[in-house]
Design a protein around this motif. Structure first.
Motif, PDB file in Angstrom:
ATOM      1  N   MET A   1      43.232   4.330  16.432  1.00 54.97           N
ATOM      2  CA  MET A   1      44.361   3.966  16.115  1.00 54.97           C
ATOM      3  C   MET A   1      43.847   3.183  13.994  1.00 54.97           C
ATOM      4  N   SER A   2      43.016   2.242  14.326  1.00 54.97           N
ATOM      5  CA  SER A   2      41.994   2.407  13.575  1.00 54.97           C
ATOM      6  C   SER A   2      41.211   3.197  12.231  1.00 54.97           C
ATOM      7  N   GLU A   3      41.216   4.118  13.581  1.00 53.82           N
ATOM      8  CA  GLU A   3      40.654   5.298  12.407  1.00 53.82           C
ATOM      9  C   GLU A   3      42.128   5.951  11.375  1.00 53.82           C
ATOM     10  N   ASP A   4      42.886   5.894  12.048  1.00 54.74           N
ATOM     11  CA  ASP A   4      44.240   6.785  11.273  1.00 54.74           C
ATOM     12  C   ASP A   4      44.936   6.043  10.335  1.00 54.74           C
ATOM     13  N   ILE A   5      44.742   4.376  10.274  1.00 55.20           N
ATOM     14  CA  ILE A   5      44.524   3.500   9.433  1.00 55.20           C
ATOM     15  C   ILE A   5      43.959   3.301   8.292  1.00 55.20           C
ATOM     16  N   ASP A   6      42.193   3.112   8.480  1.00 56.92           N
ATOM     17  CA  ASP A   6      41.312   4.020   7.321  1.00 56.92           C
ATOM     18  C   ASP A   6      41.352   5.427   6.945  1.00 56.92           C
ATOM     19  N   GLU A   7      41.927   6.521   7.267  1.00 56.08           N
ATOM     20  CA  GLU A   7      41.641   7.722   7.250  1.00 56.08           C
ATOM     21  C   GLU A   7      43.944   7.310   5.505  1.00 56.08           C
ATOM     22  N   LYS A  12      44.810   6.729   0.182  1.00 50.96           N
ATOM     23  CA  LYS A  12      45.750   5.664  -1.289  1.00 50.96           C
ATOM     24  C   LYS A  12      44.393   5.124  -2.139  1.00 50.96           C
ATOM     25  N   LEU A  13      43.229   4.883  -1.797  1.00 49.36           N
ATOM     26  CA  LEU A  13      42.202   4.816  -2.680  1.00 49.36           C
ATOM     27  C   LEU A  13      41.830   6.883  -3.706  1.00 49.36           C
ATOM     28  N   ALA A  14      41.681   7.311  -3.149  1.00 47.34           N
ATOM     29  CA  ALA A  14      41.624   8.421  -4.186  1.00 47.34           C
ATOM     30  C   ALA A  14      42.861   8.833  -4.616  1.00 47.34           C
ATOM     31  N   ASP A  15      43.836   8.412  -4.318  1.00 49.86           N
ATOM     32  CA  ASP A  15      44.866   8.431  -4.651  1.00 49.86           C
ATOM     33  C   ASP A  15      44.988   8.010  -6.024  1.00 49.86           C
ATOM     34  N   ALA A  16      44.291   6.535  -6.097  1.00 50.56           N
ATOM     35  CA  ALA A  16      44.430   5.684  -7.231  1.00 50.56           C
ATOM     36  C   ALA A  16      43.311   6.093  -7.780  1.00 50.56           C
TER      37      ALA A  16
END
Length: 88
Positions: A1-7, A12-16
């Motif tokens: 679950m935390s791996e999904d959140i990290d991805e 989002k950061l890469a999009d920014a």
């Protein structure tokens, strides 16, 4: 679950980071407003103040220098947060 959140966070950061290079000035301004580095002109002193999270950390007379410093540090923050696990 935390791996999904990290991805999701990394995406989002890469999009920014991509929006900083984009042609849409509105999107670029939205991203810049959410980042910790900025600068402003102080009419009392005539200097440009470079700010980190609202605190003055440097002053300069050159607005291009202030812009470049803020741009570099904001990009480094996005890169670090996006690729932290991949960089040793």
């Amino acid at each position: 679950m935390s791996e999904d959140i990290d991805e999701i966070r990394k995406k989002k950061l890469a999009d920014a980071l991509g929006k900083l290079d984009g042609d849409d000035e509105k999107e670029r301004e939205e991203i810049l407003e959410s980042l910790p580095w900025s600068f402003r002109f102080n009419t009392g002193t005539g200097f440009f103040e470079i700010l980190q999270e609202g605190n003055v950390v440097a002053i300069t007379q050159d607005n291009n220098f202030a812009d470049q410093v803020c741009e570099m540090y904001n990009r480094l923050i996005l890169i670090k947060e996006t690729f932290t696990e991949e960089i040793p």
